[in-house]
Motif scaffolding. Structure first.
Motif, mmCIF file in Angstrom:
data_model
loop_
_atom_site.group_PDB
_atom_site.id
_atom_site.type_symbol
_atom_site.label_atom_id
_atom_site.label_comp_id
_atom_site.label_asym_id
_atom_site.label_seq_id
_atom_site.Cartn_x
_atom_site.Cartn_y
_atom_site.Cartn_z
ATOM 1 N N ALA A 27 44.731 20.881 -0.505
ATOM 2 C CA ALA A 27 45.480 21.763 0.672
ATOM 3 C C ALA A 27 44.714 21.249 1.854
ATOM 4 O O ALA A 27 45.190 21.148 2.894
ATOM 5 C CB ALA A 27 45.279 23.109 0.144
ATOM 6 N N MET A 28 43.127 21.208 1.784
ATOM 7 C CA MET A 28 42.338 21.184 3.043
ATOM 8 C C MET A 28 42.737 19.732 3.468
ATOM 9 O O MET A 28 42.768 19.450 4.801
ATOM 10 C CB MET A 28 40.874 21.395 2.752
ATOM 11 N N ALA A 29 42.655 18.676 2.613
ATOM 12 C CA ALA A 29 42.759 17.438 3.103
ATOM 13 C C ALA A 29 44.354 17.087 3.750
ATOM 14 O O ALA A 29 44.251 16.385 4.787
ATOM 15 C CB ALA A 29 42.856 16.223 1.799
ATOM 16 N N ILE A 30 45.344 17.870 3.415
ATOM 17 C CA ILE A 30 46.484 17.347 4.047
ATOM 18 C C ILE A 30 46.609 18.361 5.251
ATOM 19 O O ILE A 30 46.993 17.919 6.179
ATOM 20 C CB ILE A 30 47.689 18.201 3.150
ATOM 21 N N GLY A 31 45.817 19.585 5.272
ATOM 22 C CA GLY A 31 45.891 20.474 6.524
ATOM 23 C C GLY A 31 45.107 19.453 7.753
ATOM 24 O O GLY A 31 45.522 19.669 8.836
ATOM 25 N N ALA A 33 44.688 16.025 7.787
ATOM 26 C CA ALA A 33 45.528 15.159 8.132
ATOM 27 C C ALA A 33 46.607 15.742 9.256
ATOM 28 O O ALA A 33 47.083 15.030 10.082
ATOM 29 C CB ALA A 33 46.111 14.556 6.960
ATOM 30 N N LYS A 34 47.288 16.735 8.780
ATOM 31 C CA LYS A 34 48.498 17.469 9.855
ATOM 32 C C LYS A 34 47.720 17.727 11.246
ATOM 33 O O LYS A 34 48.656 17.570 12.116
ATOM 34 C CB LYS A 34 48.793 18.669 9.298
ATOM 35 N N ALA A 35 46.417 18.168 11.193
ATOM 36 C CA ALA A 35 45.788 18.186 12.538
ATOM 37 C C ALA A 35 45.462 16.720 13.227
ATOM 38 O O ALA A 35 44.832 16.883 14.387
ATOM 39 C CB ALA A 35 44.524 19.083 12.447
ATOM 40 N N GLY A 36 45.739 15.578 12.554
ATOM 41 C CA GLY A 36 45.603 14.449 13.315
ATOM 42 C C GLY A 36 44.437 13.662 12.647
ATOM 43 O O GLY A 36 44.300 12.599 13.280
ATOM 44 N N ALA A 37 43.771 13.989 11.712
ATOM 45 C CA ALA A 37 42.402 13.333 11.321
ATOM 46 C C ALA A 37 42.952 12.351 10.403
ATOM 47 O O ALA A 37 43.965 12.359 9.607
ATOM 48 C CB ALA A 37 41.692 14.346 10.524
ATOM 49 N N VAL A 38 42.155 11.297 10.393
ATOM 50 C CA VAL A 38 42.230 10.200 9.210
ATOM 51 C C VAL A 38 41.476 10.797 7.935
ATOM 52 O O VAL A 38 40.243 11.081 8.212
ATOM 53 C CB VAL A 38 41.497 9.018 9.638
ATOM 54 N N VAL A 39 42.024 10.882 6.943
ATOM 55 C CA VAL A 39 41.431 11.755 5.886
ATOM 56 C C VAL A 39 40.985 10.826 4.699
ATOM 57 O O VAL A 39 41.862 10.049 4.098
ATOM 58 C CB VAL A 39 42.228 12.651 5.158
ATOM 59 N N VAL A 40 39.460 10.845 4.361
ATOM 60 C CA VAL A 40 39.141 9.926 3.119
ATOM 61 C C VAL A 40 39.175 10.731 2.149
ATOM 62 O O VAL A 40 38.278 11.893 2.203
ATOM 63 C CB VAL A 40 37.633 9.167 3.473
ATOM 64 N N CYS A 41 39.933 10.692 1.185
ATOM 65 C CA CYS A 41 40.110 11.635 -0.076
ATOM 66 C C CYS A 41 38.985 11.031 -1.262
ATOM 67 O O CYS A 41 39.155 9.976 -1.619
ATOM 68 C CB CYS A 41 41.513 11.739 -0.420
ATOM 69 N N SER A 42 38.277 12.018 -1.656
ATOM 70 C CA SER A 42 37.435 11.369 -2.809
ATOM 71 C C SER A 42 37.923 12.314 -4.134
ATOM 72 O O SER A 42 38.140 13.566 -4.133
ATOM 73 C CB SER A 42 36.018 11.706 -2.540
ATOM 74 N N SER A 43 37.732 11.608 -5.274
ATOM 75 C CA SER A 43 37.972 12.313 -6.413
ATOM 76 C C SER A 43 37.120 11.666 -7.574
ATOM 77 O O SER A 43 36.430 10.305 -7.168
ATOM 78 C CB SER A 43 39.265 12.250 -6.997
ATOM 79 N N SER A 44 37.204 12.052 -8.819
ATOM 80 C CA SER A 44 35.989 11.262 -9.582
ATOM 81 C C SER A 44 36.728 10.121 -10.641
ATOM 82 O O SER A 44 36.114 9.474 -11.288
ATOM 83 C CB SER A 44 35.768 12.232 -10.840
ATOM 84 N N ARG A 45 37.935 9.771 -10.205
ATOM 85 C CA ARG A 45 38.821 8.698 -10.937
ATOM 86 C C ARG A 45 39.757 8.001 -10.128
ATOM 87 O O ARG A 45 40.253 8.508 -8.952
ATOM 88 C CB ARG A 45 39.609 9.526 -12.230
ATOM 89 N N ILE A 56 50.360 13.201 2.446
ATOM 90 C CA ILE A 56 49.857 12.977 3.769
ATOM 91 C C ILE A 56 50.700 11.749 4.486
ATOM 92 O O ILE A 56 51.064 11.910 5.512
ATOM 93 C CB ILE A 56 48.449 12.350 3.691
ATOM 94 N N ALA A 57 51.304 11.016 3.536
ATOM 95 C CA ALA A 57 52.237 9.809 3.896
ATOM 96 C C ALA A 57 53.443 10.326 4.466
ATOM 97 O O ALA A 57 54.267 9.611 5.200
ATOM 98 C CB ALA A 57 52.193 8.495 2.968
ATOM 99 N N GLU A 58 53.961 11.384 3.984
ATOM 100 C CA GLU A 58 55.340 12.031 4.219
ATOM 101 C C GLU A 58 55.206 12.259 5.552
ATOM 102 O O GLU A 58 56.412 12.229 6.214
ATOM 103 C CB GLU A 58 55.344 13.288 3.170
ATOM 104 N N PHE A 59 54.304 12.544 6.263
ATOM 105 C CA PHE A 59 54.145 12.921 7.815
ATOM 106 C C PHE A 59 53.556 11.931 8.511
ATOM 107 O O PHE A 59 53.024 12.131 9.648
ATOM 108 C CB PHE A 59 53.655 14.380 7.994
ATOM 109 N N ASP A 60 53.420 10.592 7.950
ATOM 110 C CA ASP A 60 52.785 9.420 8.493
ATOM 111 C C ASP A 60 51.379 9.487 9.006
ATOM 112 O O ASP A 60 50.622 9.119 9.703
ATOM 113 C CB ASP A 60 53.710 8.957 9.925
ATOM 114 N N GLY A 61 50.732 10.584 8.041
ATOM 115 C CA GLY A 61 49.187 10.748 8.235
ATOM 116 C C GLY A 61 48.447 9.568 7.604
ATOM 117 O O GLY A 61 49.097 8.699 6.833
#
Length: 256
Positions: A27-31, A33-45, A56-61
């Motif tokens: 939710a924070m990553a999407i938020g 991105a909606k505010a205009g940031a390029v978001v680097v998403c991290s996970s364990s896999r 994020i791609a749905e709104f061209d983020g």
């Protein structure tokens, strides 16, 4: 003043969000991105953040994915360096990734204690140290640590988690003291009870669910997207004079 000016805009900023595959991190990553940031998403896999990136791609983020086991210091260090190379800098670091293990303290496995500490406090420190150094050198940056209601209380059968979430608040204040003069703001968010996979068991327990809702003045659980506004605020110019603060987003739980 230009009508286009928005103190909460993150246009031109790059944010790294750990634990971005689901729940509050997603939710924070999407938020952001909606505010205009390029978001680097991290996970364990590998592919863990596919759903987040699709949203994020749905709104061209614009988003990217990095993979690291936060319990492994070498992987954490490597991810920090990789994140710095995605766009050339990281303007916002959100230390959200975490884990929990439940057991009575008298029987608590030390291996569980170590893993919780590795993920919940050692990884945020390493990421903050590596990325924060660049922020200090540039004279600008935002670090957002994710605390907990268990940053204020001890809980039951979660001694490592409670200790780590108290520690993340201490780290937040310590880094704020050192880096505020370099225009780097270090703050924390303490989420209350939110509807996520991690709280599914509590939500499904009629008695515990009722107890929780009764304690919350708002009378309801939070939805993950309701945390994103706090993250955007602490990542934006709107929080430039806020440092070492723990922002509770809890529907009033602490007030009760």
């Amino acid at each position: 003043m230009s009508q286009e000016y928005n103190v909460f805009s993150l246009a031109g900023k790059t944010a790294l969000v750990t634990g971005a595959s689901r729940g509050l991190g997603q939710a924070m990553a999407i938020g952001l991105a909606k505010a205009g940031a390029v978001v680097v998403c991290s996970s364990s896999r590998e592919g863990g953040c596919d759903a987040t990136r699709a949203s994020i791609a749905e709104f061209d983020g614009e988003s990217y994915e990095l993979v690291a086991d936060l319990s492994q210091p070498d992987q954490v260090r490597a991810m920090a360096e990789q994140a710095l190379g995605v766009t050339g800098q990281v303007d916002v670091l959100v230390n959200n990734g975490g884990t929990i293990a439940r057991s009575p303290a008298v029987d608590y496995p030390f291996e569980d204690w170590k893993r919780v500490m590795d993920v919940n406090i050692d990884a945020p420190f390493l990421l903050s140290q590596i990325i924060g150094k660049h922020m200090v050198q540039r004279g600008q940056g935002k670090i957002i640590n994710i605390a907990s209601m268990l940053s204020y209380t001890g809980g039951i059968t979660v001694p490592a988690y409670a200790a780590s979430k108290h520690a993340i608040v201490g780290l937040t204040k310590a880094l704020a003291n050192e880096w505020a003069s370099a225009n780097v703001q270090v703050n924390a968010i303490a989420p209350g009870y939110f509807r996520t996979d991690n709280t599914a068991a509590l939500q499904a327990d009629p008695e515990r669910n009722k107890e929780i809702e009764k304690r919350i003045p708002a009378g309801r659980w939070g939805e993950p997207e309701q945390l994103s506004g706090a993250a955007v605020f602490l990542a934006s110019q709107g929080s430039d004079y806020i440092n070492g603060h723990v922002l509770a987003v809890d529907g009033g739980w602490l007030a009760r």
